[in-house]
Design a protein around this motif. Structure first.
Motif, PDB file in Angstrom:
ATOM      1  N   ASP A   1      98.443 -13.201   9.818  1.00 29.30           N
ATOM      2  CA  ASP A   1      97.930 -12.456   9.132  1.00 29.30           C
ATOM      3  C   ASP A   1      97.002 -11.346   9.418  1.00 29.30           C
ATOM      4  O   ASP A   1      96.321 -10.395   8.543  1.00 29.30           O
ATOM      5  CB  ASP A   1      96.747 -13.509   7.797  1.00 29.30           C
ATOM      6  CG  ASP A   1      97.499 -14.060   6.906  1.00 29.30           C
ATOM      7  OD1 ASP A   1      98.781 -13.897   6.842  1.00 29.30           O
ATOM      8  OD2 ASP A   1      97.787 -15.285   6.255  1.00 29.30           O
ATOM      9  N   TYR A   2      96.707 -11.193  10.809  1.00 31.03           N
ATOM     10  CA  TYR A   2      96.424  -9.937  11.345  1.00 31.03           C
ATOM     11  C   TYR A   2      96.956  -9.635  12.643  1.00 31.03           C
ATOM     12  O   TYR A   2      97.805  -9.551  12.690  1.00 31.03           O
ATOM     13  CB  TYR A   2      94.314 -10.769  12.035  1.00 31.03           C
ATOM     14  CG  TYR A   2      94.178 -11.544  11.177  1.00 31.03           C
ATOM     15  CD1 TYR A   2      92.502 -11.072  10.666  1.00 31.03           C
ATOM     16  CD2 TYR A   2      94.758 -13.019  10.934  1.00 31.03           C
ATOM     17  CE1 TYR A   2      91.790 -12.214   9.211  1.00 31.03           C
ATOM     18  CE2 TYR A   2      93.573 -13.737  10.078  1.00 31.03           C
ATOM     19  CZ  TYR A   2      92.324 -13.188   9.243  1.00 31.03           C
ATOM     20  OH  TYR A   2      91.556 -13.619   8.792  1.00 31.03           O
ATOM     21  N   GLU A   3      96.423  -8.189  12.515  1.00 25.00           N
ATOM     22  CA  GLU A   3      96.859  -7.083  13.455  1.00 25.00           C
ATOM     23  C   GLU A   3      95.379  -7.306  14.361  1.00 25.00           C
ATOM     24  O   GLU A   3      94.500  -6.819  14.344  1.00 25.00           O
ATOM     25  CB  GLU A   3      97.190  -5.520  13.106  1.00 25.00           C
ATOM     26  CG  GLU A   3      97.706  -5.847  11.681  1.00 25.00           C
ATOM     27  CD  GLU A   3      98.276  -4.259  11.178  1.00 25.00           C
ATOM     28  OE1 GLU A   3      97.171  -3.194  11.426  1.00 25.00           O
ATOM     29  OE2 GLU A   3      99.232  -4.450  10.311  1.00 25.00           O
TER      30      GLU A   3
ATOM     31  N   ILE B   1      90.466  -6.355  15.579  1.00 23.34           N
ATOM     32  CA  ILE B   1      90.980  -7.721  14.606  1.00 23.34           C
ATOM     33  C   ILE B   1      90.696  -7.214  13.380  1.00 23.34           C
ATOM     34  O   ILE B   1      90.024  -6.753  12.712  1.00 23.34           O
ATOM     35  CB  ILE B   1      90.192  -8.628  15.290  1.00 23.34           C
ATOM     36  CG1 ILE B   1      90.064  -8.827  16.222  1.00 23.34           C
ATOM     37  CG2 ILE B   1      91.115  -9.529  13.869  1.00 23.34           C
ATOM     38  CD1 ILE B   1      89.695 -10.405  16.471  1.00 23.34           C
ATOM     39  N   ARG B   2      92.337  -6.652  12.229  1.00 20.07           N
ATOM     40  CA  ARG B   2      91.889  -5.951  11.477  1.00 20.07           C
ATOM     41  C   ARG B   2      92.562  -7.275  10.002  1.00 20.07           C
ATOM     42  O   ARG B   2      94.239  -7.498  11.026  1.00 20.07           O
ATOM     43  CB  ARG B   2      92.140  -5.056  11.114  1.00 20.07           C
ATOM     44  CG  ARG B   2      92.969  -4.736  10.914  1.00 20.07           C
ATOM     45  CD  ARG B   2      93.174  -2.970  10.887  1.00 20.07           C
ATOM     46  NE  ARG B   2      94.763  -2.227  11.071  1.00 20.07           N
ATOM     47  CZ  ARG B   2      94.967  -1.831  12.183  1.00 20.07           C
ATOM     48  NH1 ARG B   2      94.028  -0.638  12.199  1.00 20.07           N
ATOM     49  NH2 ARG B   2      96.155  -0.852  12.548  1.00 20.07           N
ATOM     50  N   SER B   3      92.604  -7.616   9.518  1.00 20.03           N
ATOM     51  CA  SER B   3      93.165  -8.050   8.185  1.00 20.03           C
ATOM     52  C   SER B   3      94.742  -7.095   8.095  1.00 20.03           C
ATOM     53  O   SER B   3      94.655  -6.350   7.694  1.00 20.03           O
ATOM     54  CB  SER B   3      92.535  -9.423   6.671  1.00 20.03           C
ATOM     55  OG  SER B   3      92.318  -7.615   6.310  1.00 20.03           O
ATOM     56  N   SER B   4      95.701  -7.826   7.739  1.00 20.59           N
ATOM     57  CA  SER B   4      97.312  -7.721   7.573  1.00 20.59           C
ATOM     58  C   SER B   4      97.591  -7.236   5.779  1.00 20.59           C
ATOM     59  O   SER B   4      97.937  -6.138   5.629  1.00 20.59           O
ATOM     60  CB  SER B   4      97.812  -8.036   8.835  1.00 20.59           C
ATOM     61  OG  SER B   4      98.499  -9.055   7.714  1.00 20.59           O
TER      62      SER B   4
ATOM     63  N   PRO C   1      94.201 -12.958   3.463  1.00 20.35           N
ATOM     64  CA  PRO C   1      94.379 -13.868   4.899  1.00 20.35           C
ATOM     65  C   PRO C   1      94.143 -14.635   4.539  1.00 20.35           C
ATOM     66  O   PRO C   1      92.826 -15.438   4.090  1.00 20.35           O
ATOM     67  CB  PRO C   1      93.884 -13.112   5.820  1.00 20.35           C
ATOM     68  CG  PRO C   1      92.911 -12.119   5.919  1.00 20.35           C
ATOM     69  CD  PRO C   1      93.628 -12.394   3.714  1.00 20.35           C
TER      70      PRO C   1
ATOM     71  N   TYR D   1      91.812 -17.585   9.648  1.00 20.88           N
ATOM     72  CA  TYR D   1      91.751 -16.564  10.797  1.00 20.88           C
ATOM     73  C   TYR D   1      91.898 -16.118  12.483  1.00 20.88           C
ATOM     74  O   TYR D   1      93.042 -16.424  12.552  1.00 20.88           O
ATOM     75  CB  TYR D   1      89.509 -17.143  11.709  1.00 20.88           C
ATOM     76  CG  TYR D   1      90.575 -18.391  12.328  1.00 20.88           C
ATOM     77  CD1 TYR D   1      90.673 -18.094  13.454  1.00 20.88           C
ATOM     78  CD2 TYR D   1      90.108 -19.278  12.175  1.00 20.88           C
ATOM     79  CE1 TYR D   1      90.093 -19.320  14.803  1.00 20.88           C
ATOM     80  CE2 TYR D   1      90.704 -20.342  12.454  1.00 20.88           C
ATOM     81  CZ  TYR D   1      90.871 -20.405  13.911  1.00 20.88           C
ATOM     82  OH  TYR D   1      91.367 -21.633  14.352  1.00 20.88           O
ATOM     83  N   ALA D   2      91.656 -14.923  13.214  1.00 16.51           N
ATOM     84  CA  ALA D   2      92.471 -14.574  14.373  1.00 16.51           C
ATOM     85  C   ALA D   2      91.098 -14.209  15.345  1.00 16.51           C
ATOM     86  O   ALA D   2      90.368 -14.320  14.880  1.00 16.51           O
ATOM     87  CB  ALA D   2      93.450 -12.818  13.844  1.00 16.51           C
TER      88      ALA D   2
ATOM     89  N   THR E   1      88.982 -11.330   5.216  1.00 14.83           N
ATOM     90  CA  THR E   1      90.096  -9.670   4.987  1.00 14.83           C
ATOM     91  C   THR E   1      88.293  -8.591   6.098  1.00 14.83           C
ATOM     92  O   THR E   1      87.567  -9.153   6.111  1.00 14.83           O
ATOM     93  CB  THR E   1      89.990  -8.808   3.614  1.00 14.83           C
ATOM     94  OG1 THR E   1      88.725  -9.328   2.651  1.00 14.83           O
ATOM     95  CG2 THR E   1      90.336 -10.081   3.421  1.00 14.83           C
TER      96      THR E   1
ATOM     97  N   GLN F   1      87.594  -5.532   9.193  1.00 16.07           N
ATOM     98  CA  GLN F   1      87.968  -5.016  10.159  1.00 16.07           C
ATOM     99  C   GLN F   1      86.879  -5.288  11.100  1.00 16.07           C
ATOM    100  O   GLN F   1      86.084  -4.987  11.085  1.00 16.07           O
ATOM    101  CB  GLN F   1      88.629  -3.676  10.535  1.00 16.07           C
ATOM    102  CG  GLN F   1      89.068  -3.983  11.719  1.00 16.07           C
ATOM    103  CD  GLN F   1      90.065  -1.855  12.213  1.00 16.07           C
ATOM    104  OE1 GLN F   1      89.821  -1.781  10.553  1.00 16.07           O
ATOM    105  NE2 GLN F   1      89.821  -1.593  12.934  1.00 16.07           N
TER     106      GLN F   1
END
Length: 239
Positions: free
Chosen positions: A81-83, A100-103, A107, A110-111, A199, A201
């Motif tokens: 769910d993240y980039e 790290i940002r939500s894609s 989401p 977490y990432a 959500t 970045q």
């Protein structure tokens, strides 16, 4: 003789009576305070267990992609769910930062950007992790984190910035954050990085790992345990 003896014993008996009365009247209060202390300790342990369960950044859950910074890995509950990648336009120092940002807009977890090293050179020291972090529109929370595991993957020291007083949320300019842990002799691995939930970045730059002296306070969130055994002969009464 009897009168004289009673005169001597009277204050003693009175003192014993006062002591017993004080003991029986204050004991419930002491027991209540002890129960309150135990309840707070149990709650702290439960919160720590919950955090460890929710932020289980033990091993990378996805293979490094072309965009993953060299030497780092991606972990998380739902990392897809993240980039994660490098930004050559937004940085604090040098020429780039990691992000790290939500894609997408919803989401579910977490990432984390994570690096793991051996604890051999740091056992018995106090270790400080610092990093520059910038945030934009973070709805959940974000922060840096560090955890020490023993050879059996049991956590022996741990801290995130998850508590409300320390977490990063909303939009925040570049700022240096800090985590400090004592590295036990049983420590085998040191894990550290940055995490973001929901959500938004974050950008991460200028990460430093340094040994510091005891004048720098530790930030470990695992409840303190006694350093030595207590009341082994059971002569100190009860709560």
């Amino acid at each position: 003789m009897g009168t004289a003896l009673l005169g001597l014993l009277g204050p003693i008996i009175g003192g014993i009576a006062v002591a017993l009365t004080t003991y029986w009247t204050t004991r419930p209060k002491a027991q209540a305070e002890a129960r309150k202390f135990e309840a707070e300790a149990d709650r702290t342990r439960a919160e720590t267990t919950k955090i460890l369960a929710e932020i289980d950044m033990r091993r990378p859950s996805v293979a490094p992609q072309d965009t993953t910074p060299k030497g780092w890995n991606v972990s998380g509950s739902v990392p897809e769910d993240y980039e994660v990648g490098l930004d050559f336009e937004v940085f604090a120092v040098g020429r780039s930062s990691a992000f790290i940002r939500s894609s997408h807009e919803n989401p579910t977890g977490y990432a984390s950007l994570v690096q793991t090293i051996k604890a051999d050179e740091y056992r018995g020291t106090r270790l400080q992790l610092t990093a520059m972090v910038k945030a934009r529109d973070v709805v959940g929370w974000a922060g840096i984190w560090m955890r020490v595991d023993d050879a059996r993957d049991h956590t022996v020291a741990f801290d995130t910035m998850r508590d409300p007083e320390r977490r990063i949320a909303g939009s925040v300019g570049w700022r240096r954050y800090r985590i400090v842990l004592d590295i036990p002799e049983t420590g085998a691995y040191i894990n550290f990085g940055a995490v973001m939930e929901r959500t938004g970045q974050i950008w991460l730059d200028d990460v430093r790992v340094d040994v510091v002296d005891v004048s720098i306070p530790a930030t470990d969130t695992i409840p303190d345990l006694p350093r030595r055994p207590v009341n082994l002969d059971f002569e100190n009464g009860t709560y």
